[in-house]
Enzyme design. Structure first.
Site, PDB file in Angstrom:
ATOM      1  N   PHE A 205       0.871  -1.191   0.000  1.00  0.00           N
ATOM      2  CA  PHE A 205       0.000   0.000   0.000  1.00  0.00           C
ATOM      3  C   PHE A 205       0.900   1.231   0.000  1.00  0.00           C
ATOM      4  CE2 PHE A 205      -3.399   2.685   2.070  1.00  0.00           C
ATOM      5  CZ  PHE A 205      -4.451   2.347   1.221  1.00  0.00           C
ATOM      6  N   HIS A 206       0.924   1.971  -1.099  1.00  0.00           N
ATOM      7  CA  HIS A 206       1.882   3.083  -1.146  1.00  0.00           C
ATOM      8  C   HIS A 206       1.459   4.263  -2.019  1.00  0.00           C
ATOM      9  CE1 HIS A 206       2.751   1.217  -5.010  1.00  0.00           C
ATOM     10  NE2 HIS A 206       3.359   2.343  -5.356  1.00  0.00           N
ATOM     11  N   ARG A 207       0.383   4.148  -2.799  1.00  0.00           N
ATOM     12  CA  ARG A 207       0.068   5.202  -3.756  1.00  0.00           C
ATOM     13  C   ARG A 207      -0.290   6.502  -3.051  1.00  0.00           C
ATOM     14  NH1 ARG A 207      -0.158   2.574  -8.670  1.00  0.00           N
ATOM     15  NH2 ARG A 207      -0.431   4.556  -9.698  1.00  0.00           N
TER      16      ARG A 207
END
Length: 366
Positions: A205-207
């Protein structure tokens, strides 16, 4: 007759590796340029060596973090790097994907009078919150050769009336998994010794549109806390920073069924994918890699859109957003069902690199 190949981020290196290896195999002259943001520059250089890629002819760091400044800096440094090798008569620049630096590379090629070959052209999320959506559209509309991974990507380009030539090649990420899967087997035992759980959900999870929003990050934390299956979570530096800034870090650390890992190498991460029960992610590339016959895992896409609809159409992925009620219901559903996923990837047969190089040669010789 020289081709310029530009890479920067790790996904770009992975997806351009099959093209670089094919150019080498054919003994073709190409200028290899590697750029990176200062914080991961050294890591990227080690990564190039791990993938067995040649030492870049030119390397430089990007110091600016601001997207506009970074784009300008990239254009200045790239023009200078190509200029040093102008005697080799570069005629085409190959770029991959949709980052700010790839947009800058495409614009630089245009101003230098080089043809542009865009690897992974035609992806569309129709989500204008994503900077990648702006970048990929602009790159596609200035490219001479557009290497679309699928028929859907080709259709997107035709509907937008791009002026360049469109070729359906498959996605080079499938080539890459084929090429490096033996390396995955070499690290698999070591990776699994680190993992605390026999069965787990792999999460990334990084956007920016997710982790920079405190409400979304709070919902994500709830999903982790209430997951019915243990979670392995290699955490991106940006995500860690935001969790700390928004006061959620302690809550994350206290989840007993959650194992946090540092960012993983490519082979290690593929090993984690291969041995997971399923994947929850907001990444684009993972949606493709999960469809490879040697990985073949269901994916819950923690976004409201995807530019990889093929994974959804063929039953590998489901777009679920980040509402905890929806995500947890879908998670329960997957865990209670016997899933039969296709034996073939919708993203190609692993020969995209060969097709791309064949096309590049035919156009340069024309």
């Amino acid at each position: 007759m020289s081709v310029v190949v530009v890479v920067g981020t790790r996904p770009e290196i992975i997806k351009m590796a099959p093209v670089v290896k094919e150019l080498e195999k054919r003994g073709l002259d190409f200028l290899f340029i590697h750029t990176g943001q200062h914080y991961d520059y050294e890591m990227s250089r080690v990564f190039l060596e791990e993938l067995g890629l040649p030492k870049p002819d030119e390397s430089f760091e990007l110091e600016n973090g601001n997207p506009a400044a970074q784009t300008g800096e990239m254009m200045i440094k790239l023009e200078k790097a190509v200029g040093k090798h102008w005697s080799r008569k570069p005629r085409m620049m190959l770029i991959q994907g949709d980052t700010n630096t790839m947009l800058a590379a495409g614009l630089t090629a245009l101003k230098l009078g080089l043809r542009i070959g865009h690897v992974e052209a035609g992806l569309r999320s129709y989500d204008w919150r994503m900077p990648e959506e702006h970048n990929r559209r602009m790159i596609d509309h200035v490219s001479h050769q557009l290497f679309a991974p699928t028929e859907i990507a080709k259709k997107n380009l035709q509907e937008e009336h791009v002026w360049g030539e469109v070729f359906v090649t498959g996605n080079t990420v499938i080539d890459a998994v084929n090429t490096y899967f033996d390396k995955v087997r070499e690290v698999e035992d070591k990776v699994l010794k680190i993992v605390k759980f026999n069965e787990y959900v792999l999460v990334t999870f990084h956007r920016a549109e997710n982790v920079d929003n405190p409400h979304v990050l709070r919902d994500f934390t709830r999903i982790l806390r209430k997951s019915p299956l243990p979670i392995v979570f290699p955490i991106h530096p940006r995500t860690r920073r935001r969790l700390q800034e928004y006061g959620l870090w302690r809550e994350i650390e206290e989840i007993q069924h959650l194992q946090l890992l540092p960012p993983q190498g490519y082979f290690e991460f593929l090993a984690l994918m291969k041995n997971s029960r399923l994947i929850m992610t907001d990444s684009g590339g993972l949606q493709e890699e999960a469809t490879h016959p040697k990985i073949k895992k269901p994916v819950l896409v923690l976004r409201t859109s995807t530019e990889r609809p093929e994974a959804v159409i063929h039953g590998f992925a489901k777009v679920v957003g980040v509402n905890p009620v929806v995500v947890l219901a879908e998670l329960d559903k997957i865990l209670s069902e016997e899933l039969k996923l296709p034996d073939q990837s919708p993203f190609g047969d692993g020969k995209a690199g060969v097709r791309i190089v064949n096309t590049v040669l035919s156009r340069l010789e024309a």
